[in-house]
Motif scaffolding. Structure first.
Motif, short mmCIF file in Angstrom:
data_model
loop_
_atom_site.label_atom_id
_atom_site.label_comp_id
_atom_site.label_asym_id
_atom_site.label_seq_id
_atom_site.Cartn_x
_atom_site.Cartn_y
_atom_site.Cartn_z
N LEU A 54 0.85 -1.19 0.00
CA LEU A 54 0.00 0.00 0.00
C LEU A 54 0.88 1.24 0.00
O LEU A 54 1.99 1.22 0.54
N PRO A 55 0.41 2.34 -0.59
CA PRO A 55 1.20 3.57 -0.57
C PRO A 55 1.38 4.10 0.86
O PRO A 55 0.52 3.88 1.72
N VAL A 56 2.48 4.78 1.11
CA VAL A 56 2.76 5.32 2.44
C VAL A 56 1.63 6.25 2.88
O VAL A 56 1.27 6.27 4.06
N SER A 57 1.05 7.00 1.95
CA SER A 57 -0.04 7.91 2.31
C SER A 57 -1.24 7.15 2.88
O SER A 57 -1.87 7.60 3.84
N SER A 58 -1.53 5.98 2.35
CA SER A 58 -2.62 5.16 2.89
C SER A 58 -2.23 4.56 4.24
O SER A 58 -3.04 4.52 5.17
N ILE A 59 -0.99 4.11 4.34
CA ILE A 59 -0.50 3.53 5.59
C ILE A 59 -0.57 4.56 6.71
O ILE A 59 -1.03 4.26 7.82
N CYS A 60 -0.15 5.79 6.43
CA CYS A 60 -0.17 6.84 7.46
C CYS A 60 -1.58 7.09 7.98
O CYS A 60 -1.79 7.20 9.19
N GLY A 61 -2.54 7.15 7.08
CA GLY A 61 -3.93 7.37 7.49
C GLY A 61 -4.47 6.21 8.31
O GLY A 61 -5.12 6.41 9.34
N ARG A 62 -4.19 4.98 7.86
CA ARG A 62 -4.69 3.82 8.59
C ARG A 62 -4.01 3.70 9.96
O ARG A 62 -4.65 3.35 10.95
N CYS A 63 -2.72 4.01 10.02
CA CYS A 63 -2.01 3.96 11.30
C CYS A 63 -2.57 4.99 12.28
O CYS A 63 -2.75 4.72 13.45
N ARG A 64 -2.87 6.19 11.77
CA ARG A 64 -3.47 7.22 12.63
C ARG A 64 -4.80 6.72 13.21
O ARG A 64 -5.08 6.87 14.40
N GLU A 65 -5.63 6.11 12.36
CA GLU A 65 -6.91 5.57 12.83
C GLU A 65 -6.71 4.47 13.85
O GLU A 65 -7.39 4.44 14.88
N LEU A 66 -5.77 3.57 13.59
CA LEU A 66 -5.51 2.46 14.51
C LEU A 66 -4.89 2.95 15.82
O LEU A 66 -5.19 2.39 16.88
N LEU A 67 -4.08 3.99 15.76
CA LEU A 67 -3.56 4.60 16.99
C LEU A 67 -4.70 5.20 17.80
O LEU A 67 -4.76 5.03 19.02
N ASP A 68 -5.61 5.89 17.13
CA ASP A 68 -6.76 6.50 17.81
C ASP A 68 -7.68 5.44 18.43
O ASP A 68 -8.29 5.67 19.47
#
Length: 106
Positions: A54-68
């Motif tokens: 997956l692109p880093v931009s997608s990973i960053c968004g999903r990681c932010r959601e999973l962190l939240d």
């Protein structure tokens, strides 16, 4: 051309994210991140991108959601320059992965 009826950039982004939520693709990419952390252990966002494809931009968004959602946590900082966050599953994240493996997803 009359621009008064054109959607703004934010409206377009909100519509796109809403469509991804409705389709289930958002949850699927979150699952891909969690599966990668389960199989390979703690990783940076760049490593997650390489592992999942997956692109880093997608990973960053999903990681932010999973962190939240407290599914992942920042385990440490990498020794790279610049230092990057190393992410790992939390206990609730591990429990969710175990439930998914058994076929029981809440």
């Amino acid at each position: 051309m009359n621009t008064a009826f054109q959607p703004s950039g934010n409206e377009v982004k909100h519509a796109a994210i809403s469509e991804r939520r409705r389709s289930g693709r958002l949850k699927a990419t979150q699952g891909a991140v969690m599966a990668a952390l389960t199989s390979k252990g703690p990783m940076t966002r760049n490593q997650l991108s390489e592992t999942t494809g997956l692109p880093v931009s997608s990973i960053c968004g999903r990681c932010r959601e999973l962190l939240d959602l407290d599914r992942i946590t920042v385990a440490s900082m990498s020794a790279d320059s610049p230092a990057r966050q190393v992410l790992d599953l939390t206990e609730s994240g591990k429990a969710l992965v175990a439930q998914a493996a058994k076929g029981v997803v809440s």
